[in-house]
Design a protein around this motif. Structure first.
Motif, PDB file in Angstrom:
ATOM      1  N   TRP A 281       8.569  -1.222   2.898  1.00 48.13           N
ATOM      2  CA  TRP A 281      10.026  -1.358   2.918  1.00 48.13           C
ATOM      3  C   TRP A 281      10.502  -2.396   1.550  1.00 48.13           C
ATOM      4  N   ASP A 282      11.819  -1.913   1.474  1.00 51.86           N
ATOM      5  CA  ASP A 282      12.445  -2.736   0.200  1.00 51.86           C
ATOM      6  C   ASP A 282      12.151  -4.407  -0.048  1.00 51.86           C
ATOM      7  N   ARG A 283      13.190  -4.635  -0.416  1.00 54.07           N
ATOM      8  CA  ARG A 283      13.786  -5.949   0.087  1.00 54.07           C
ATOM      9  C   ARG A 283      14.694  -6.178   0.360  1.00 54.07           C
ATOM     10  N   THR A 284      15.084  -5.068   0.685  1.00 49.22           N
ATOM     11  CA  THR A 284      15.897  -5.756   2.235  1.00 49.22           C
ATOM     12  C   THR A 284      16.055  -5.294   3.432  1.00 49.22           C
ATOM     13  N   GLY A 285      14.986  -4.743   3.804  1.00 52.94           N
ATOM     14  CA  GLY A 285      14.471  -4.496   4.863  1.00 52.94           C
ATOM     15  C   GLY A 285      14.527  -3.589   5.244  1.00 52.94           C
ATOM     16  N   GLN A 286      14.838  -2.321   3.828  1.00 52.04           N
ATOM     17  CA  GLN A 286      15.558  -0.220   4.176  1.00 52.04           C
ATOM     18  C   GLN A 286      13.631   0.029   4.258  1.00 52.04           C
ATOM     19  N   ARG A 287      13.327   1.059   4.813  1.00 51.62           N
ATOM     20  CA  ARG A 287      12.396   1.868   4.624  1.00 51.62           C
ATOM     21  C   ARG A 287      11.654   2.851   2.784  1.00 51.62           C
ATOM     22  N   ILE A 288      10.623   2.575   2.328  1.00 52.06           N
ATOM     23  CA  ILE A 288      10.697   3.256   1.439  1.00 52.06           C
ATOM     24  C   ILE A 288      10.048   4.751   2.310  1.00 52.06           C
ATOM     25  N   GLY A 289      10.559   5.870   2.248  1.00 48.41           N
ATOM     26  CA  GLY A 289      10.295   7.132   2.687  1.00 48.41           C
ATOM     27  C   GLY A 289      10.167   7.144   4.458  1.00 48.41           C
ATOM     28  N   ALA A 290       8.529   7.707   4.672  1.00 46.03           N
ATOM     29  CA  ALA A 290       8.128   7.854   6.070  1.00 46.03           C
ATOM     30  C   ALA A 290       6.785   7.578   5.638  1.00 46.03           C
ATOM     31  N   PRO A 291       6.511   7.042   7.318  1.00 43.41           N
ATOM     32  CA  PRO A 291       4.748   5.756   7.426  1.00 43.41           C
ATOM     33  C   PRO A 291       4.267   7.268   6.828  1.00 43.41           C
ATOM     34  N   VAL A 292       3.331   6.920   5.817  1.00 43.80           N
ATOM     35  CA  VAL A 292       2.010   7.743   5.579  1.00 43.80           C
ATOM     36  C   VAL A 292       0.846   7.648   6.440  1.00 43.80           C
ATOM     37  N   ALA A 293      -0.208   8.726   6.883  1.00 44.22           N
ATOM     38  CA  ALA A 293      -1.425   8.639   7.222  1.00 44.22           C
ATOM     39  C   ALA A 293      -2.538   8.466   6.777  1.00 44.22           C
ATOM     40  N   ALA A 294      -2.182   7.403   6.058  1.00 44.56           N
ATOM     41  CA  ALA A 294      -3.062   6.606   5.271  1.00 44.56           C
ATOM     42  C   ALA A 294      -4.796   6.921   5.788  1.00 44.56           C
ATOM     43  N   HIS A 295      -4.584   6.916   6.388  1.00 42.75           N
ATOM     44  CA  HIS A 295      -6.364   6.690   7.250  1.00 42.75           C
ATOM     45  C   HIS A 295      -6.466   7.078   8.432  1.00 42.75           C
ATOM     46  N   GLY A 296      -7.791   7.744   8.794  1.00 42.13           N
ATOM     47  CA  GLY A 296      -7.973   8.377  10.117  1.00 42.13           C
ATOM     48  C   GLY A 296      -7.869   7.523  11.390  1.00 42.13           C
ATOM     49  N   TRP A 297      -7.963   6.072  10.783  1.00 47.50           N
ATOM     50  CA  TRP A 297      -8.083   5.415  11.953  1.00 47.50           C
ATOM     51  C   TRP A 297      -7.923   3.960  11.160  1.00 47.50           C
ATOM     52  N   GLY A 298      -6.954   3.225  11.735  1.00 47.53           N
ATOM     53  CA  GLY A 298      -7.163   1.621  11.659  1.00 47.53           C
ATOM     54  C   GLY A 298      -7.076   0.876   9.928  1.00 47.53           C
ATOM     55  N   VAL A 299      -5.808   0.543   9.526  1.00 49.06           N
ATOM     56  CA  VAL A 299      -6.069   0.029   7.823  1.00 49.06           C
ATOM     57  C   VAL A 299      -6.255  -1.089   7.873  1.00 49.06           C
ATOM     58  N   ALA A 300      -7.775  -0.977   7.582  1.00 49.22           N
ATOM     59  CA  ALA A 300      -8.371  -3.318   7.963  1.00 49.22           C
ATOM     60  C   ALA A 300      -8.090  -3.267   6.403  1.00 49.22           C
ATOM     61  N   SER A 301      -6.940  -3.314   5.948  1.00 45.40           N
ATOM     62  CA  SER A 301      -7.658  -4.440   4.408  1.00 45.40           C
ATOM     63  C   SER A 301      -6.862  -2.988   3.384  1.00 45.40           C
ATOM     64  N   PHE A 302      -5.724  -4.128   2.572  1.00 43.87           N
ATOM     65  CA  PHE A 302      -5.808  -3.022   1.422  1.00 43.87           C
ATOM     66  C   PHE A 302      -4.981  -4.313  -0.136  1.00 43.87           C
ATOM     67  N   THR A 303      -5.434  -4.274  -0.404  1.00 42.95           N
ATOM     68  CA  THR A 303      -4.941  -5.257  -2.322  1.00 42.95           C
ATOM     69  C   THR A 303      -3.937  -4.087  -2.830  1.00 42.95           C
ATOM     70  N   ALA A 304      -3.292  -5.262  -3.824  1.00 40.33           N
ATOM     71  CA  ALA A 304      -2.717  -4.314  -4.657  1.00 40.33           C
ATOM     72  C   ALA A 304      -4.043  -4.832  -6.700  1.00 40.33           C
ATOM     73  N   THR A 305      -3.506  -3.995  -7.881  1.00 39.91           N
ATOM     74  CA  THR A 305      -3.670  -4.189  -8.826  1.00 39.91           C
ATOM     75  C   THR A 305      -2.736  -5.685  -8.974  1.00 39.91           C
ATOM     76  N   ARG A 306      -3.124  -5.764 -10.060  1.00 40.29           N
ATOM     77  CA  ARG A 306      -2.525  -7.327 -10.995  1.00 40.29           C
ATOM     78  C   ARG A 306      -1.265  -7.163 -10.858  1.00 40.29           C
ATOM     79  N   ASP A 307      -0.877  -5.711 -11.863  1.00 39.24           N
ATOM     80  CA  ASP A 307       0.473  -5.038 -11.902  1.00 39.24           C
ATOM     81  C   ASP A 307       1.021  -4.724 -11.104  1.00 39.24           C
ATOM     82  N   GLU A 308       0.274  -4.390  -9.535  1.00 40.03           N
ATOM     83  CA  GLU A 308       1.345  -3.460  -8.315  1.00 40.03           C
ATOM     84  C   GLU A 308       1.416  -2.620  -8.604  1.00 40.03           C
ATOM     85  N   SER A 309       1.382  -1.448  -9.372  1.00 40.40           N
ATOM     86  CA  SER A 309       1.095  -0.627  -9.864  1.00 40.40           C
ATOM     87  C   SER A 309       1.036   0.368  -8.732  1.00 40.40           C
ATOM     88  N   GLU A 310      -0.299   0.063  -8.004  1.00 42.72           N
ATOM     89  CA  GLU A 310      -1.836   0.730  -7.378  1.00 42.72           C
ATOM     90  C   GLU A 310      -1.535  -0.181  -6.286  1.00 42.72           C
TER      91      GLU A 310
END
Length: 354
Positions: A281-310
């Motif tokens: 979601w963006d700062r206003t609470g609006q969704r950014i696209g549809a939810p993505v099937a990122a993993h076959g089961w449970g997104v246990a943890s994630f982080t971002a690169t220092r420039d937040e590009s990835e």
């Protein structure tokens, strides 16, 4: 960047399920319809991951307490895995100088390991009476903050290996997540009791009333200089004004319990769910696209690169995947790197296998 939080995953062997985290693979798996290029297959399911400060290396710990190091771009192991514990590890972080891996183990003990050679450092930090569920560290690396299943939060002098002040007590039951605000003056905690609490870090005292809204345990937290985002087992992300504690906008609805959470400097909220979907979601609470099937089961943890590009995510499908955050730039030349667009402002990057 937001502070590191503990995993919102259920206890191993707890048998809890989708609205109470009673998860079974056949019941909750969501098959990904996208093909990730350059993804890393892990020997076992990871519990927590982190990035070195130069974003070159991914460090992760699996469900039996083994630590791994991978080259982020090449996906290659950088050293032999190191067994740091014989039970499930729910909390791990890298110190800001990248020298140490700090583990909060299943016996309530903090242990420190040399990142490169895998040797233990100093004496264990003892004081908690039960497993550690969340960790945070100050920017100078001098102070660690741990959240435990024993219902307390503790501060530690990392170099001396000694506690700082008295334990912070206020939650009824397990403290499942902890984060530090940008100025590091405030410790934010989320508990099994469904509350979010703010603490004066120096004084060790509560700030204001508990933040109420979740209908079940608070499992993940993220903070910046203005706000708090909390993810619950009730399948919602709630945003709070850091100073007043008032809710910011309506709850953001997720498909299943929230296991992991990130709040970027431009106000974007990203949440990983028990069913393996990545919501944004963006700062206003609006969704950014549809939810993505990122993993076959449970997104246990994630982080971002220092420039937040990835974004870098790990799931209970034993995979690590990298996602680029896009801000409307033209598609890059395919001669340089393959790109698969999934939703607006989201892509998977890596070298192509074909």
């Amino acid at each position: 960047m937001n502070a590191r939080t503990g995993t919102g995953m259920p206890d191993q062997g707890s048998g809890l399920g989708p609205r109470g985290d009673r998860l079974r693979r056949e019941a909750t798996a969501v098959r990904s319809t996208t093909r990730a290029v350059g993804e890393i297959t892990t020997p076992r399911q990871l519990m927590v991951l982190d990035l070195t400060s130069d974003d070159a290396e991914i460090v992760g710990v699996d469900d039996i307490g083994t630590v791994y190091r991978w080259d982020r771009l090449l996906g290659q192991l950088l050293s032999a895995p190191v067994q740091v514990h014989t039970r499930t590890v729910y909390a791990m972080l890298l110190t800001p100088d990248d020298h140490e891996i700090v583990i909060g183990d299943g016996e309530g003990v903090l242990r420190r390991w040399d990142r490169v050679n895998g040797t233990p450092l100093g004496e264990p930090l003892t004081g908690h009476r039960s497993r550690i569920r969340g960790l945070a560290v100050t920017r100078d690396g001098r102070e660690l903050v741990s959240a435990s299943q024993d219902g307390t939060v503790r501060r530690w002098d990392r170099a001396a290996g000694s506690p700082l002040g008295e334990p912070l007590s206020g939650h009824a039951g397990t403290v499942r997540a902890v984060a530090l605000t940008t100025d590091e003056d405030v410790i934010v905690t989320g508990g099994q009791d469904g509350t979010v609490r703010r603490w004066n870090r120096a004084a060790g005292t509560l700030i204001g009333e508990p933040l109420l809204g979740h209908s079940g345990p608070v499992q993940a937290l993220a903070t910046d200089g203005r706000s708090i985002a909390s993810g619950g087992r009730d399948g919602t992300v709630r945003r709070w004004d850091l100073g007043s504690g008032r809710p910011v906008g309506p709850p953001l609805v997720v498909d299943s319990p929230v296991w992991s959470l990130l709040l970027t400097s431009d106000g974007e909220v990203a949440a990983g769910s028990a069913h393996g979907l990545l919501h944004r979601w963006d700062r206003t609470g609006q969704r950014i696209g549809a939810p993505v099937a990122a993993h076959g089961w449970g997104v246990a943890s994630f982080t971002a690169t220092r420039d937040e590009s990835e974004l870098v995510t790990c799931g209970w499908d034993s995979r690590i995947r990298r996602w680029a955050r896009v801000s409307g730039e033209p598609t890059r030349s395919a001669r340089k790197e393959t790109r698969i667009d999934l939703v607006p402002r989201l892509e998977i990057t890596g070298t192509t296998p074909f």
